[in-house]
Design an enzyme around this catalytic site. Structure first.
Site, PDB file in Angstrom:
ATOM      1  N   VAL A  63       0.807  -1.228   0.000  1.00  0.00           N
ATOM      2  CA  VAL A  63       0.000   0.000   0.000  1.00  0.00           C
ATOM      3  C   VAL A  63       0.834   1.269   0.000  1.00  0.00           C
ATOM      4  O   VAL A  63       0.305   2.360  -0.212  1.00  0.00           O
ATOM      5  CB  VAL A  63      -0.976   0.029   1.197  1.00  0.00           C
ATOM      6  N   TYR A 149       5.416   6.529  14.290  1.00  0.00           N
ATOM      7  CA  TYR A 149       4.151   5.787  14.330  1.00  0.00           C
ATOM      8  C   TYR A 149       3.052   6.666  14.931  1.00  0.00           C
ATOM      9  O   TYR A 149       1.942   6.729  14.423  1.00  0.00           O
ATOM     10  CB  TYR A 149       4.327   4.514  15.144  1.00  0.00           C
ATOM     11  N   LYS A 153      -0.523   8.051  13.159  1.00  0.00           N
ATOM     12  CA  LYS A 153      -1.862   7.783  13.683  1.00  0.00           C
ATOM     13  C   LYS A 153      -2.585   9.068  14.066  1.00  0.00           C
ATOM     14  O   LYS A 153      -3.807   9.169  13.930  1.00  0.00           O
ATOM     15  CB  LYS A 153      -1.775   6.819  14.863  1.00  0.00           C
TER      16      LYS A 153
END
Length: 240
Positions: A63, A149, A153
């Protein structure tokens, strides 16, 4: 909940939450496209789905690569004729402190997979979701100590709210599930030196969630039972 005649894409569908979610949708009658990078794991999940009478579409794709993301939507619509539900589940976790020499490299890898890919995939899916008055569900969880990370998010959460507002007049709903620690192969897949006993002690309820619970929430949010819910972020497990 019935998803008969519904078409669902689940990215990160080769293991963990994605695999369980794909199975749950298939059990409820949906046609499912499972997306992942590991061909053997995808085939394993497809075999499990086939046992319940559904033949999923396997799409091997990374992706983080735009050209491969385009094939996800194209192949799904060509196979099933439409798209009703998009589950943006694919993601990876990498550890790098802000002072580390490879921090920017890690940041690019994480953000390209966890955030930018969702921008691209959602953008491509929107015309089809508008036609079916569909739904998009995104998965978010940001542990401390993982800056890249966490940024990915946080960006995902904001993107979901903006998308929910923009798409609401078109009948498309967008929601987020923030599962917290879920017992999946994530530690083995990413090479993190940790175990679930350690993780349990970081949670408010002293529990690690199972994939079935998260899959049930995703199905609920995608169903007509949640037809008035959009722009929400469901937090499953709080970290202390």
């Amino acid at each position: 909940m019935s998803f008969a005649n519904k078409v669902v894409i689940v990215t990160g569908g080769s293991s963990g939450i994605g695999a369980t979610t794909a199975l749950h949708f298939a059990k409820e009658g949906a046609q499912v496209a499972i997306v992942g990078r590991n061909d053997s794991k995808l085939k394993n999940v497809a075999a499990r789905i086939s046992k319940i009478g559904k033949k999923p579409l396997i799409i091997k794709a990374d992706v983080s690569k735009d050209d491969e993301v385009k094939t996800i939507i194209k192949n799904t619509v060509e196979k099933f004729g439409k798209l009703d539900i998009l589950v943006n589940n694919a993601g990876l976790i990498r550890s790098a402190a802000v002072v580390d020499e490879n921090f920017v490299e890690i940041y690019d890898e994480v953000v390209n997979t966890n955030l930018r890919s969702i921008f691209v995939l959602t953008n491509l899916a929107i015309p089809h979701l508008i036609k079916t008055k569909g739904s998009s569900t995104l998965r978010s969880f940001a542990p401390s100590g993982y800056a890249a990370y966490g940024v990915s998010k946080a960006g995902l959460n904001h993107f979901s709210r903006v998308s929910a507002m923009e798409l609401a007049p078109k009948g498309v709903r967008v929601n987020v599930v923030s599962p917290g620690p879920v017992e999946t192969p994530i530690f083995e897949n990413t090479g993190i030196d940790a175990n679930w006993e350690e993780v349990i002690n970081l949670t408010a309820l002293k529990v690690v969630t199972q994939t079935d619970e998260i899959a049930d929430m995703i199905l609920y949010l995608a169903s007509d039972k949640a037809k008035s819910i959009t722009g929400s972020n469901y937090v499953n497990v709080l970290l202390t």
